[in-house]
Scaffold this motif. Structure first.
Motif, PDB file in Angstrom:
ATOM      1  N   ASN A  98       0.648  -1.483   0.089  1.00 60.12           N
ATOM      2  CA  ASN A  98      -0.073  -0.025  -0.136  1.00 60.12           C
ATOM      3  C   ASN A  98       0.808   1.254   0.078  1.00 60.12           C
ATOM      4  O   ASN A  98       0.576   2.100   0.626  1.00 60.12           O
ATOM      5  N   GLU A 150      -1.599  -7.937   5.409  1.00 62.45           N
ATOM      6  CA  GLU A 150      -2.583  -6.614   5.540  1.00 62.45           C
ATOM      7  C   GLU A 150      -3.080  -6.615   6.905  1.00 62.45           C
ATOM      8  O   GLU A 150      -3.477  -5.323   7.506  1.00 62.45           O
ATOM      9  N   LYS A 151      -3.747  -7.625   7.559  1.00 64.66           N
ATOM     10  CA  LYS A 151      -4.112  -7.723   8.846  1.00 64.66           C
ATOM     11  C   LYS A 151      -3.455  -7.162   9.882  1.00 64.66           C
ATOM     12  O   LYS A 151      -3.602  -6.553  10.714  1.00 64.66           O
ATOM     13  N   ALA A 154      -2.787  -3.661   9.560  1.00 66.06           N
ATOM     14  CA  ALA A 154      -4.090  -2.706   9.868  1.00 66.06           C
ATOM     15  C   ALA A 154      -4.149  -2.522  11.619  1.00 66.06           C
ATOM     16  O   ALA A 154      -4.512  -1.709  12.094  1.00 66.06           O
ATOM     17  N   GLU A 155      -3.509  -3.513  12.282  1.00 68.59           N
ATOM     18  CA  GLU A 155      -3.571  -3.818  13.649  1.00 68.59           C
ATOM     19  C   GLU A 155      -2.510  -2.886  14.243  1.00 68.59           C
ATOM     20  O   GLU A 155      -2.599  -2.094  15.312  1.00 68.59           O
ATOM     21  N   PRO A 158      -3.765   1.268  12.498  1.00 66.19           N
ATOM     22  CA  PRO A 158      -5.109   1.243  12.079  1.00 66.19           C
ATOM     23  C   PRO A 158      -5.433   2.038  11.048  1.00 66.19           C
ATOM     24  O   PRO A 158      -5.075   3.037  10.894  1.00 66.19           O
ATOM     25  N   TYR A 159      -6.375   1.682  10.105  1.00 68.06           N
ATOM     26  CA  TYR A 159      -6.970   1.850   8.868  1.00 68.06           C
ATOM     27  C   TYR A 159      -8.039   3.090   9.017  1.00 68.06           C
ATOM     28  O   TYR A 159      -8.810   2.833  10.189  1.00 68.06           O
ATOM     29  N   VAL A 189      -9.919  -7.909   6.494  1.00 65.93           N
ATOM     30  CA  VAL A 189      -9.692  -6.787   6.780  1.00 65.93           C
ATOM     31  C   VAL A 189      -9.975  -5.747   5.312  1.00 65.93           C
ATOM     32  O   VAL A 189     -10.764  -4.857   5.518  1.00 65.93           O
ATOM     33  N   GLN A 193     -12.872  -3.024   4.758  1.00 66.99           N
ATOM     34  CA  GLN A 193     -12.824  -1.541   4.536  1.00 66.99           C
ATOM     35  C   GLN A 193     -13.309  -1.283   3.255  1.00 66.99           C
ATOM     36  O   GLN A 193     -13.794  -0.065   3.358  1.00 66.99           O
ATOM     37  N   SER A 269      -2.709  -4.180  -2.890  1.00 68.15           N
ATOM     38  CA  SER A 269      -1.536  -3.831  -2.303  1.00 68.15           C
ATOM     39  C   SER A 269      -0.420  -3.925  -2.954  1.00 68.15           C
ATOM     40  O   SER A 269       1.011  -3.338  -2.272  1.00 68.15           O
ATOM     41  N   PHE A 291      -6.713   0.838   0.590  1.00 62.89           N
ATOM     42  CA  PHE A 291      -6.786   1.566   1.696  1.00 62.89           C
ATOM     43  C   PHE A 291      -6.555   2.982   1.525  1.00 62.89           C
ATOM     44  O   PHE A 291      -5.787   3.530   2.345  1.00 62.89           O
TER      45      PHE A 291
END
Length: 311
Positions: A98, A150-151, A154-155, A158-159, A189, A193, A269, A291
């Motif tokens: 991304n 990706e997860k 994101a953790e 955060p997105y 995820v 989104q 991504s 994202f």
């Protein structure tokens, strides 16, 4: 390690052929893990790390890489396992996701293997690490677990799914009721989104977790008598998915007279410059890096104008 990655420059030849290359590695034990080589920029021995204040527990520190300061994530700790033992030989896998660069600290890097996406399967129900797996495969009768990076990202960061007010065409949105979009992505995820953006725009969402299931959904609609290109505002598909990737999915759609006119957005991504070229090769209508809610909303609204106003 350069010899391990000699094949990376040839990876573009695999795209559109439902094939991929996996970089396989260990996280300290015997279990083998992997990520797609498309996202790997370089593999090096773990350099010295500098600590960051208030860092996420899975971020081991930062390091300098080709003139940039990049975060280094302990991949083992980020999926709920023990932290990497840095007293043993460790490697750093530098990746681009991304449009951001980050490094993943791993144990021993094994090799690159060329596979078909049909050999990549969703993780079985009840798999202990399923929460962080996007797929599994077998290599020499051994299970290889493919991590949902990706997860993890994101953790850690955060997105933000907020769409800017100046992006929204309120007059256009008043006409969105009844429009439908199909999302095809193996990452929960990523699906959630995109769904969030579509729901904000008032669009009905359908979902499939891989290209094979997405294609079957489309064919089922066509078999039921639906004019699928008119039914769907667009299909938004990931590139990398178990069983059938987004490029092959697109090619299959273009080869089906009932489906060939579906508006297809490649949403991934992977490297932007690479995928823009692939859009033309496999016949997608547009490309979008993951994202980016404002850009996603813009692409959707532009398509709405084409459909509603015949622009």
């Amino acid at each position: 390690m350069a010899s391990v990655l000699e094949a990376v420059d040839q990876r573009t030849n695999l795209v559109g052929e439902n094939r991929l290359e996996l970089l396989m590695f260990h996280l300290g034990g015997m279990q083998m893990f992997a990520i797609n080589v498309f996202k790997v920029q370089e593999v090096v021995q773990l350099p010295k790390l500098n600590l960051m204040p208030h860092r996420h527990p899975s971020v081991a520190g930062v390091t300098h890489f080709r003139g940039k300061t990049i975060p280094v994530i302990d991949l083992s700790e980020s999926i709920g396992m023990k932290p990497i033992d840095r007293s043993q030989p460790c490697n750093l896998i530098v990746t681009e996701y991304n449009n951001t660069i980050q490094g993943f600290m791993v144990g021993k890097v094994d090799r690159i293997i060329n596979m078909y996406w049909s050999e990549i399967l969703p993780p079985p129900d009840g798999a202990g690490r399923q929460h962080y797996l996007t797929a599994i495969t077998r290599v020499n009768e051994r299970i290889v677990e493919i991590i949902d990076v990706e997860k993890i990202l994101a953790e850690i960061s955060p997105y933000d799914g907020t769409i800017s007010d100046d992006v929204i065409d309120k007059d256009l949105l008043s006409l969105a009721k009844g429009l439908e979009v199909l999302i095809v992505d193996d990452s929960k995820v990523a699906r959630s989104q995109v769904e969030s953006t579509l729901n904000f725009l008032g669009i009905t969402v359908h979902q499939a977790t891989d290209g094979k299931r997405g294609l079957q959904m489309l064919k089922d609609w066509a078999a039921d008598g639906d004019n699928v290109p008119e039914k769907l505002l667009m299909m938004i598909t990931d590139a990398e998915m178990p069983e059938m990737d987004g490029y092959t999915l697109t090619r299959e759609i273009r080869d089906d007279p009932r489906l060939k006119d579906i508006y297809i957005v490649l949403h991934t991504s992977l490297s932007g410059s690479f995928n823009k070229a692939m859009v033309q090769k496999v016949g997608c209508d547009d490309f979008l890096s993951k994202f980016q809610p404002d850009k996603l909303a813009t692409v959707i609204q532009d398509r709405m104008r084409q459909v509603i106003y015949k622009e």
